[in-house]
Design a protein around this motif. Structure first.
Motif, PDB file in Angstrom:
ATOM      1  N   LEU A  73       5.381   3.060 -17.093  1.00  0.00           N
ATOM      2  CA  LEU A  73       5.754   1.558 -17.676  1.00  0.00           C
ATOM      3  C   LEU A  73       6.681   0.968 -16.713  1.00  0.00           C
ATOM      4  N   GLY A  74       7.500   1.870 -16.175  1.00  0.00           N
ATOM      5  CA  GLY A  74       8.582   1.380 -15.133  1.00  0.00           C
ATOM      6  C   GLY A  74       7.816   0.749 -13.730  1.00  0.00           C
ATOM      7  N   ALA A  75       6.779   1.793 -13.346  1.00  0.00           N
ATOM      8  CA  ALA A  75       5.889   1.390 -12.209  1.00  0.00           C
ATOM      9  C   ALA A  75       5.201   0.086 -12.560  1.00  0.00           C
ATOM     10  N   GLY A  76       4.745   0.002 -13.647  1.00  0.00           N
ATOM     11  CA  GLY A  76       3.985  -1.133 -14.178  1.00  0.00           C
ATOM     12  C   GLY A  76       4.847  -2.356 -13.800  1.00  0.00           C
ATOM     13  N   PRO A 124       0.489  -7.981 -16.839  1.00  0.00           N
ATOM     14  CA  PRO A 124      -0.996  -8.199 -16.109  1.00  0.00           C
ATOM     15  C   PRO A 124      -0.408  -8.846 -14.845  1.00  0.00           C
ATOM     16  N   SER A 125      -1.222  -8.745 -13.916  1.00  0.00           N
ATOM     17  CA  SER A 125      -1.076  -9.338 -12.473  1.00  0.00           C
ATOM     18  C   SER A 125      -0.497 -10.668 -12.312  1.00  0.00           C
ATOM     19  N   SER A 126       0.486 -10.966 -11.811  1.00  0.00           N
ATOM     20  CA  SER A 126       1.200 -12.219 -11.736  1.00  0.00           C
ATOM     21  C   SER A 126       1.374 -12.494 -10.287  1.00  0.00           C
ATOM     22  N   GLY A 127       0.641 -12.054  -9.382  1.00  0.00           N
ATOM     23  CA  GLY A 127       0.864 -12.562  -8.079  1.00  0.00           C
ATOM     24  C   GLY A 127       1.664 -11.855  -7.161  1.00  0.00           C
ATOM     25  N   GLY A 128       1.948 -10.515  -7.147  1.00  0.00           N
ATOM     26  CA  GLY A 128       2.905  -9.848  -6.506  1.00  0.00           C
ATOM     27  C   GLY A 128       4.041  -8.940  -7.083  1.00  0.00           C
ATOM     28  N   SER A 129       4.203  -8.108  -6.221  1.00  0.00           N
ATOM     29  CA  SER A 129       5.258  -7.003  -6.908  1.00  0.00           C
ATOM     30  C   SER A 129       6.773  -7.337  -6.449  1.00  0.00           C
ATOM     31  N   TRP A 130       7.654  -6.808  -7.208  1.00  0.00           N
ATOM     32  CA  TRP A 130       9.067  -7.099  -7.181  1.00  0.00           C
ATOM     33  C   TRP A 130       9.483  -6.827  -5.375  1.00  0.00           C
ATOM     34  N   LEU A 131       8.746  -6.028  -5.039  1.00  0.00           N
ATOM     35  CA  LEU A 131       9.158  -5.681  -3.585  1.00  0.00           C
ATOM     36  C   LEU A 131       8.574  -6.632  -2.729  1.00  0.00           C
ATOM     37  N   LEU A 132       7.536  -7.324  -2.834  1.00  0.00           N
ATOM     38  CA  LEU A 132       6.890  -8.323  -1.908  1.00  0.00           C
ATOM     39  C   LEU A 132       7.364  -9.756  -2.381  1.00  0.00           C
ATOM     40  N   HIS A 133       8.274  -9.737  -3.360  1.00  0.00           N
ATOM     41  CA  HIS A 133       8.531 -10.993  -3.827  1.00  0.00           C
ATOM     42  C   HIS A 133       9.813 -11.803  -3.344  1.00  0.00           C
ATOM     43  N   ASP A 134       9.738 -12.895  -3.020  1.00  0.00           N
ATOM     44  CA  ASP A 134      10.672 -13.765  -2.308  1.00  0.00           C
ATOM     45  C   ASP A 134      11.886 -13.873  -3.393  1.00  0.00           C
ATOM     46  N   GLY A 193       0.826  -1.352   0.107  1.00  0.00           N
ATOM     47  CA  GLY A 193      -0.063   0.121   0.027  1.00  0.00           C
ATOM     48  C   GLY A 193       0.795   1.339  -0.045  1.00  0.00           C
ATOM     49  N   ALA A 194       1.838   1.207   0.720  1.00  0.00           N
ATOM     50  CA  ALA A 194       2.749   2.492   0.941  1.00  0.00           C
ATOM     51  C   ALA A 194       3.444   2.512  -0.732  1.00  0.00           C
ATOM     52  N   ALA A 195       3.804   1.680  -1.325  1.00  0.00           N
ATOM     53  CA  ALA A 195       4.564   1.614  -2.615  1.00  0.00           C
ATOM     54  C   ALA A 195       3.439   2.142  -3.613  1.00  0.00           C
ATOM     55  N   TYR A 196       2.280   1.694  -3.603  1.00  0.00           N
ATOM     56  CA  TYR A 196       1.185   2.174  -4.543  1.00  0.00           C
ATOM     57  C   TYR A 196       0.942   3.869  -4.062  1.00  0.00           C
ATOM     58  N   GLY A 197       0.960   4.164  -2.860  1.00  0.00           N
ATOM     59  CA  GLY A 197       0.802   5.366  -2.405  1.00  0.00           C
ATOM     60  C   GLY A 197       1.981   6.556  -2.966  1.00  0.00           C
ATOM     61  N   MET A 198       3.167   6.094  -2.963  1.00  0.00           N
ATOM     62  CA  MET A 198       4.251   6.671  -3.451  1.00  0.00           C
ATOM     63  C   MET A 198       4.245   6.800  -4.930  1.00  0.00           C
ATOM     64  N   LEU A 199       3.720   5.942  -5.607  1.00  0.00           N
ATOM     65  CA  LEU A 199       3.732   5.922  -7.200  1.00  0.00           C
ATOM     66  C   LEU A 199       2.539   6.973  -7.498  1.00  0.00           C
ATOM     67  N   PHE A 200       1.495   6.970  -6.449  1.00  0.00           N
ATOM     68  CA  PHE A 200       0.368   8.102  -6.716  1.00  0.00           C
ATOM     69  C   PHE A 200       0.859   9.574  -6.518  1.00  0.00           C
ATOM     70  N   VAL A 201       1.738   9.771  -5.593  1.00  0.00           N
ATOM     71  CA  VAL A 201       2.193  11.020  -5.193  1.00  0.00           C
ATOM     72  C   VAL A 201       3.356  11.355  -6.167  1.00  0.00           C
TER      73      VAL A 201
END
Length: 138
Positions: free
Chosen positions: A55-58, A118-128, A13-21
């Motif tokens: 594009l980078g954010a996506g 397209p959605s693939s089950g999580g972001s790079w930030l939260l990926h193991d 949520g914080a990552a998406y909030g920062m992208l919005f900002v």
């Protein structure tokens, strides 16, 4: 189905909030600086930057939502900038730089959204990212 902990959800949520900002900031700065020169080079550069950031954010978030959130931030700032005030002032005025920035920005947002993963089950930030070395026995 993948379950996330509260910390992972908060981080996402914080990552998406920062992208919005980031989208908001790009809209404000781009709206006031795109007509910097009579030749619309700055407007073209802003469109390319907007495309690259969305594009980078996506791609980094591994979902189209990353591009969409950044685009919404840019749109929320840019749309009011096109309205004429009572005194006749405009931030994004008519003319080549304004049209390139506005319509080129729309095209850049759509292209970045469509080119994002397209959605693939999580972001790079939260990926193991733990490295798994293959067990090699000779």
């Amino acid at each position: 189905m993948e379950h996330r902990s509260q910390a992972e959800s908060a981080l996402g949520g914080a990552a998406y909030g920062m992208l919005f900002v980031l989208g908001l900031v790009m809209g404000i700065v781009g709206g006031f600086t795109h007509p910097a020169k009579p030749v619309p080079i700055v407007a073209v550069l802003w469109v390319l930057a907007l495309f690259g950031v969305c594009l980078g954010a996506g791609k980094l978030m591994r979902t189209r939502l990353g591009a969409l959130v950044t685009a919404i931030g840019w749109l929320l700032v840019t749309m009011p900038f096109t309205l004429q005030l009572g005194s006749g002032d405009l931030v994004i005025a008519t003319g080549a730089p304004g049209y390139i920035y506005l319509y080129g920005g729309f095209a850049a947002l759509v292209a970045a959204y469509l080119m994002s993963a397209p959605s693939s089950g999580g972001s790079w930030l939260l990926h193991d990212h733990s490295s798994k070395k293959p067990d090699v026995t000779a």
